[in-house]
Design a protein around this motif. Structure first.
Motif, PDB file in Angstrom:
ATOM      1  N   MET A  85       0.828  -1.213   0.000  1.00 13.43           N
ATOM      2  CA  MET A  85       0.000   0.000   0.000  1.00 13.43           C
ATOM      3  C   MET A  85       0.858   1.258   0.000  1.00 13.43           C
ATOM      4  SD  MET A  85      -3.142  -0.706  -0.281  1.00 13.43           S
ATOM      5  CE  MET A  85      -2.821  -2.139  -1.258  1.00 13.43           C
ATOM      6  N   SER A  86       1.993   1.221   0.695  1.00 12.85           N
ATOM      7  CA  SER A  86       2.850   2.420   0.695  1.00 12.85           C
ATOM      8  C   SER A  86       3.378   2.711  -0.702  1.00 12.85           C
ATOM      9  CB  SER A  86       3.985   2.289   1.700  1.00 12.85           C
ATOM     10  OG  SER A  86       4.879   1.283   1.313  1.00 12.85           O
ATOM     11  N   LYS A  87       3.601   1.673  -1.507  1.00 13.30           N
ATOM     12  CA  LYS A  87       4.036   1.881  -2.890  1.00 13.30           C
ATOM     13  C   LYS A  87       2.872   2.259  -3.789  1.00 13.30           C
ATOM     14  CE  LYS A  87       7.983  -1.199  -2.602  1.00 13.30           C
ATOM     15  NZ  LYS A  87       8.571  -2.451  -3.023  1.00 13.30           N
ATOM     16  N   LEU A  88       1.745   1.586  -3.608  1.00 12.81           N
ATOM     17  CA  LEU A  88       0.589   1.815  -4.477  1.00 12.81           C
ATOM     18  C   LEU A  88       0.001   3.215  -4.339  1.00 12.81           C
ATOM     19  CD1 LEU A  88      -1.720  -1.316  -4.489  1.00 12.81           C
ATOM     20  CD2 LEU A  88      -0.553  -0.265  -6.398  1.00 12.81           C
ATOM     21  N   VAL A  89      -0.265   3.629  -3.120  1.00  4.13           N
ATOM     22  CA  VAL A  89      -0.978   4.894  -2.937  1.00  4.13           C
ATOM     23  C   VAL A  89      -0.111   6.101  -3.255  1.00  4.13           C
ATOM     24  CG1 VAL A  89      -2.561   3.929  -1.237  1.00  4.13           C
ATOM     25  CG2 VAL A  89      -0.526   5.095  -0.458  1.00  4.13           C
TER      26      VAL A  89
END
Length: 190
Positions: A146-150
């Motif tokens: 999620m830290s990479k995606l968002v």
């Protein structure tokens, strides 16, 4: 000397000067910072357009995130997003469904004309049919994903025509999470 004793031409010139001065003073306030509110429904609609989202985790799991539900957390100046999750390991016949909840702080990227999420944090991740220890492992992996995606997915995009007012181009510079949406400060582009 009173206004009635002034010659008519001077009176018209004086009145014109006052009117033009008032208009120019009004234009000065048009080019200053402005506050606009983006309601929750508009933010939700922008997020809905980006889902469903498919990803492969470490070449081991196919992950599909869908049906985002955005909520505002003004007391902490954060937002929360609830998602439905579907996980299918390609080497197994079984798939898992569940929910993912994450929260983060929103910020404005003026060069891209968009609102993004920073400091994402997975608040909960539950999947049916998976024991607690495995769910904790998956939650850790989900936090990294999620830290990479968002980081690269805008929560909201500004349209350039929304940032133009009275012939002046504005840029978003600051935002505050409120109970009903986001309050965005727009300043004239320099």
């Amino acid at each position: 000397m009173t206004l009635t004793s002034l010659p008519r031409r001077r009176l018209v010139a004086l009145a014109s000067t006052i009117v033009v001065g008032s208009l120019l003073a009004g234009c000065g306030t048009l080019s200053g910072p402005r506050q606009v509110e983006i309601p929750l429904a508009k933010l939700q609609a922008g997020l809905d357009r980006r889902f469903p989202m498919d990803n492969r985790l470490f070449d081991l799991l196919d992950l599909r995130l869908s049906h985002p539900r955005l909520s505002l957390l003004p007391e902490t100046d954060r937002v929360a997003i609830g998602l439905e999750a579907y996980i299918a390991p390609p080497f197994m016949q079984q798939s898992f469904t569940g929910t993912l909840a994450l929260s983060g702080r929103l910020y404005v990227d003026a060069t891209r004309g968009a609102v993004f999420m920073s400091e994402p944090q997975v608040d909960s991740f539950t999947l049916s049919g998976i024991d607690g220890a495995r769910q904790q492992q998956l939650a850790g992996a989900a936090n990294k994903l999620m830290s990479k995606l968002v980081r690269d997915i805008p929560v909201y995009n500004f349209r350039m025509e929304d940032l133009r007012y009275a012939g002046i181009q504005f840029v978003p510079t600051r935002l505050v999470t409120t109970r009903t949406g986001l309050q965005v400060t727009l300043e004239p582009q320099r």
